[in-house]
Design a protein around this motif. Sequence first.
Motif, PDB file in Angstrom:
ATOM      1  N   ASP A  76      16.109  23.235  12.187  1.00 22.86           N
ATOM      2  CA  ASP A  76      16.103  24.690  12.122  1.00 22.86           C
ATOM      3  C   ASP A  76      16.119  25.110  10.661  1.00 22.86           C
ATOM      4  O   ASP A  76      17.079  24.814   9.948  1.00 22.86           O
ATOM      5  CB  ASP A  76      17.303  25.258  12.869  1.00 22.86           C
ATOM      6  N   GLY A  77      15.068  25.767  10.227  1.00 23.22           N
ATOM      7  CA  GLY A  77      15.010  26.236   8.846  1.00 23.22           C
ATOM      8  C   GLY A  77      15.073  25.122   7.829  1.00 23.22           C
ATOM      9  O   GLY A  77      15.609  25.304   6.745  1.00 23.22           O
ATOM     10  N   GLY A  78      14.534  23.952   8.168  1.00 28.59           N
ATOM     11  CA  GLY A  78      14.552  22.825   7.255  1.00 28.59           C
ATOM     12  C   GLY A  78      15.813  21.993   7.318  1.00 28.59           C
ATOM     13  O   GLY A  78      15.933  20.996   6.617  1.00 28.59           O
ATOM     14  N   ILE A  79      16.761  22.392   8.141  1.00 26.05           N
ATOM     15  CA  ILE A  79      18.010  21.642   8.290  1.00 26.05           C
ATOM     16  C   ILE A  79      17.901  20.775   9.540  1.00 26.05           C
ATOM     17  O   ILE A  79      17.625  21.277  10.634  1.00 26.05           O
ATOM     18  CB  ILE A  79      19.213  22.590   8.397  1.00 26.05           C
ATOM     19  N   ILE A  80      18.119  19.488   9.379  1.00 21.71           N
ATOM     20  CA  ILE A  80      18.023  18.545  10.490  1.00 21.71           C
ATOM     21  C   ILE A  80      19.242  18.730  11.389  1.00 21.71           C
ATOM     22  O   ILE A  80      20.380  18.623  10.929  1.00 21.71           O
ATOM     23  CB  ILE A  80      17.956  17.100   9.982  1.00 21.71           C
ATOM     24  N   LEU A  81      18.989  19.010  12.654  1.00 23.35           N
ATOM     25  CA  LEU A  81      20.088  19.205  13.593  1.00 23.35           C
ATOM     26  C   LEU A  81      20.387  17.935  14.391  1.00 23.35           C
ATOM     27  O   LEU A  81      21.545  17.629  14.648  1.00 23.35           O
ATOM     28  CB  LEU A  81      19.762  20.351  14.552  1.00 23.35           C
TER      29      LEU A  81
END
Length: 149
Positions: A76-81
């Motif tokens: 999400d938004g470049g953040i790995i979840l």
Amino acid sequence: MGRTAVFCGGTSAMNGTVGDVRVVHIGPPGESELLLAHLVEGMYDALSHLMGGQTDRTMVLDNLELVFLLIDEHCDGGIILETDASKLAGAVLLRDDDGMGQEAGMEQPGVAATPGLPPGVNPGDMTVGQALRQVREQFMQGLSARDGM
């Protein structure tokens, strides 16, 4: 799965291809190829799990809503979840990770069934495609009842 690392204009990308399906992750400058390869592998494994092991172009296009949900659960938004394929597939299908969720077709005691839905299915447990099919079926039943067919 064949993997290719590409470096262009200060960004790095990892490409994983199996047949006619390609998974690509683009990272910031200096991103580790191993990390990108791990992301591609997790995404492809989850996609393969969701498609029942048959990951060809037509299967992916027929289930595009699941692919979009998978991408949303993955980052999400470049953040790995999440990178674990089984957790990603479970999140997309709205299943518990511990496997203790309700079995398909089993009703919860004391909970009334929702009109128009199969017993044991909550409206929140449906994918977008399933919800649209359900609406179409109810609409067609309403038309046929109105016309006396």
